[in-house]
Design a protein around this motif. Sequence first.
Motif, PDB file in Angstrom:
ATOM      1  N   VAL A   6      14.069   4.633  -6.812  1.00 22.63           N
ATOM      2  CA  VAL A   6      13.570   3.273  -6.327  1.00 22.63           C
ATOM      3  C   VAL A   6      11.992   3.134  -6.466  1.00 22.63           C
ATOM      4  CG1 VAL A   6      13.532   1.722  -4.706  1.00 22.63           C
ATOM      5  CG2 VAL A   6      15.506   2.851  -4.840  1.00 22.63           C
ATOM      6  N   ARG A   7      11.566   2.333  -7.348  1.00 29.07           N
ATOM      7  CA  ARG A   7      10.311   2.034  -7.496  1.00 29.07           C
ATOM      8  C   ARG A   7      10.166   0.488  -7.340  1.00 29.07           C
ATOM      9  NH1 ARG A   7       9.761  -0.403 -12.325  1.00 29.07           N
ATOM     10  NH2 ARG A   7      11.131   0.261 -14.024  1.00 29.07           N
ATOM     11  N   ASP A   8       8.907   0.060  -7.023  1.00 22.87           N
ATOM     12  CA  ASP A   8       8.702  -1.407  -6.707  1.00 22.87           C
ATOM     13  C   ASP A   8       8.981  -2.198  -8.098  1.00 22.87           C
ATOM     14  OD1 ASP A   8       8.105  -3.807  -5.108  1.00 22.87           O
ATOM     15  OD2 ASP A   8       6.027  -3.574  -6.274  1.00 22.87           O
ATOM     16  N   MET A  39      14.161  -4.513  -7.171  1.00 19.99           N
ATOM     17  CA  MET A  39      13.884  -3.621  -6.003  1.00 19.99           C
ATOM     18  C   MET A  39      12.467  -4.084  -5.484  1.00 19.99           C
ATOM     19  SD  MET A  39      16.812  -2.051  -5.161  1.00 19.99           S
ATOM     20  CE  MET A  39      18.091  -2.255  -6.124  1.00 19.99           C
ATOM     21  N   ARG A  40      12.151  -4.138  -4.140  1.00 12.57           N
ATOM     22  CA  ARG A  40      10.687  -4.572  -3.770  1.00 12.57           C
ATOM     23  C   ARG A  40      10.520  -3.255  -2.550  1.00 12.57           C
ATOM     24  NH1 ARG A  40       8.012  -6.393  -7.539  1.00 12.57           N
ATOM     25  NH2 ARG A  40       8.543  -8.517  -8.224  1.00 12.57           N
ATOM     26  N   LEU A  41       9.369  -2.846  -2.624  1.00 14.48           N
ATOM     27  CA  LEU A  41       8.914  -1.574  -1.765  1.00 14.48           C
ATOM     28  C   LEU A  41       7.563  -2.463  -0.991  1.00 14.48           C
ATOM     29  CD1 LEU A  41       8.857   1.571  -3.700  1.00 14.48           C
ATOM     30  CD2 LEU A  41      10.569   0.687  -1.966  1.00 14.48           C
ATOM     31  N   VAL A  76      21.095   1.707  -1.480  1.00 11.30           N
ATOM     32  CA  VAL A  76      19.596   2.604  -1.467  1.00 11.30           C
ATOM     33  C   VAL A  76      19.802   3.683  -0.666  1.00 11.30           C
ATOM     34  CG1 VAL A  76      17.334   2.445  -0.907  1.00 11.30           C
ATOM     35  CG2 VAL A  76      18.268   0.416  -2.110  1.00 11.30           C
ATOM     36  N   PRO A 128      17.734  -3.086   5.830  1.00  8.42           N
ATOM     37  CA  PRO A 128      17.242  -2.385   4.627  1.00  8.42           C
ATOM     38  C   PRO A 128      16.794  -0.891   5.041  1.00  8.42           C
ATOM     39  CG  PRO A 128      15.882  -4.015   5.443  1.00  8.42           C
ATOM     40  CD  PRO A 128      16.995  -4.170   6.155  1.00  8.42           C
ATOM     41  N   ASN A 150      11.289   0.298   3.905  1.00  9.44           N
ATOM     42  CA  ASN A 150      10.582  -0.860   3.314  1.00  9.44           C
ATOM     43  C   ASN A 150      11.354  -1.390   2.203  1.00  9.44           C
ATOM     44  OD1 ASN A 150      10.163   1.332   1.901  1.00  9.44           O
ATOM     45  ND2 ASN A 150       7.956   1.015   1.710  1.00  9.44           N
ATOM     46  N   VAL A 151      12.529  -1.158   2.090  1.00 14.64           N
ATOM     47  CA  VAL A 151      13.183  -1.771   0.747  1.00 14.64           C
ATOM     48  C   VAL A 151      13.909  -3.001   0.980  1.00 14.64           C
ATOM     49  CG1 VAL A 151      14.653  -1.390  -1.185  1.00 14.64           C
ATOM     50  CG2 VAL A 151      13.517   0.583  -0.146  1.00 14.64           C
ATOM     51  N   SER A 152      13.451  -4.019  -0.125  1.00 13.57           N
ATOM     52  CA  SER A 152      14.398  -5.263  -0.129  1.00 13.57           C
ATOM     53  C   SER A 152      14.946  -5.395  -1.538  1.00 13.57           C
ATOM     54  CB  SER A 152      13.444  -6.470   0.006  1.00 13.57           C
ATOM     55  OG  SER A 152      12.447  -6.502  -0.694  1.00 13.57           O
ATOM     56  N   ILE A 153      16.487  -5.900  -1.517  1.00 12.30           N
ATOM     57  CA  ILE A 153      16.948  -6.033  -2.795  1.00 12.30           C
ATOM     58  C   ILE A 153      17.144  -7.650  -3.063  1.00 12.30           C
ATOM     59  CG2 ILE A 153      19.026  -5.377  -3.827  1.00 12.30           C
ATOM     60  CD1 ILE A 153      19.289  -3.304  -1.888  1.00 12.30           C
TER      61      ILE A 153
END
Length: 448
Positions: free
Chosen positions: A330-332, A342-344, A385, A398, A401-404
């Motif tokens: 996972v990367r921003d 994917m948002r970090l 994730v 989540p 700190n991950v949002s999808i």
Amino acid sequence: MQLGHPLPLSIPFSSFDLASRPIVAVAISGGSDSTATLLLLREHLRLSRASTQILALTVDHRLRANSRREAEDTARLCARFDIPHRILSWDGQKPSTGVPAAAREARYDLLAAAAGEAGADIVITGHTLDDQLETVAMRRARGAGIGLSGMAPVTLFDGGIWIARPMLRVRRETLRDFLRRREIGWAEDPTNTDMRFERPRIRATAAEVGPVEGELAAIEAAGLRREVLSIGAAALIENHVRSPLPGLLHLSRDFLNDGEADARVHALRILLAVTGGSSHLPDADRVATLLDKLKQPTHRATLSRALAASRRDGVWMCRETRGLPQAVPVRDGLVWDGRFRMRLASPGRPLEVTPLGSVGAAAQERDASLPPALAQTAAAAMPLVRAGEPAYGRGSSPVENVSIVPVMAPWLRYLPGFDIPAARSVSRLIGAPEIPSSPWRGHIVTRA
């Protein structure tokens, strides 16, 4: 169009909402089209007494030996007219094939980033009627349907920056005449005549194009038809499609018979591409055939990585489980399967995203009113994730700190203004980010 007279200077820009913006960015290569566009915009804002500031941006692709010198010449021209200017460089290794397409992607990435940093949500380009004619000729050679509408006056790039093309009805020679009268020179890009590339080859046959007025009228009529088609598709999606579960769509029986036939086909093409995470809409003829078969209560088919299953209560759609991505870090900003971004919020421990799978899907509780097999298929294709244990799929708490975030694959990078009505309906349907208001005043529908 006589550009020497003050009044017509406003014509190319009058259909765009610029005066309400504190700053607009302008892409200037140093060529005639972009140079004239920049100076005409400066004059337009001055005459309209707008407080809007201009930021000129030049991309140095670093593909030619003289590219830096040309960028610096452009910087000096901007300084002469007191226009703030930045040079943006495309660094790193360049591809050995597909250079024009890769350069285009890099150019818009750089322009959008620089505009966003400056607080601008719009980048103005100098695309002319000549460019439009070439674009349509290239698409016609590929047998494009809705693509014959050409470049849209505005396109939303990467969900946040508007690309505006005010000069699409202006000939290149008209802009050059304006520069000649002002005794302003411009650079000539040698790649514009390099026959290894498609556009210069099309440009070389420009003399074979029919009367420009007729070509322009045909292009604008195609654009109008495309927007009307989008509005019809949007109505069908709003009225007859719902998402009872992430990744699962339900089309009522009325969807199959309501509205115009072309709008039904277009709406289904969009829904298939969005559901399957496909960047291109499936073939219209294949979708028209599928639409007829879905009127039967037991038909089942896959197209564009999407599964469509007809039942007595309507049509159910989800991502088929074949061809799902393998586990990846996972990367921003990572776009997973063309369907989720994917948002970090901040750096953290290493994570990976993978399909939930049939075992994980079977363990989830869900509404008993949904078709169990289809609901499980939809869930199995959802992202999960994980960082060892525990693991989370979309819809649960989540991981750190991950949002999808859902995305719309056909418009992930470029959303032409013609397609905004349908895109707005789809974004509401799947919970994708809201589409900002367009700066172009020429839309049939302009609701936010």
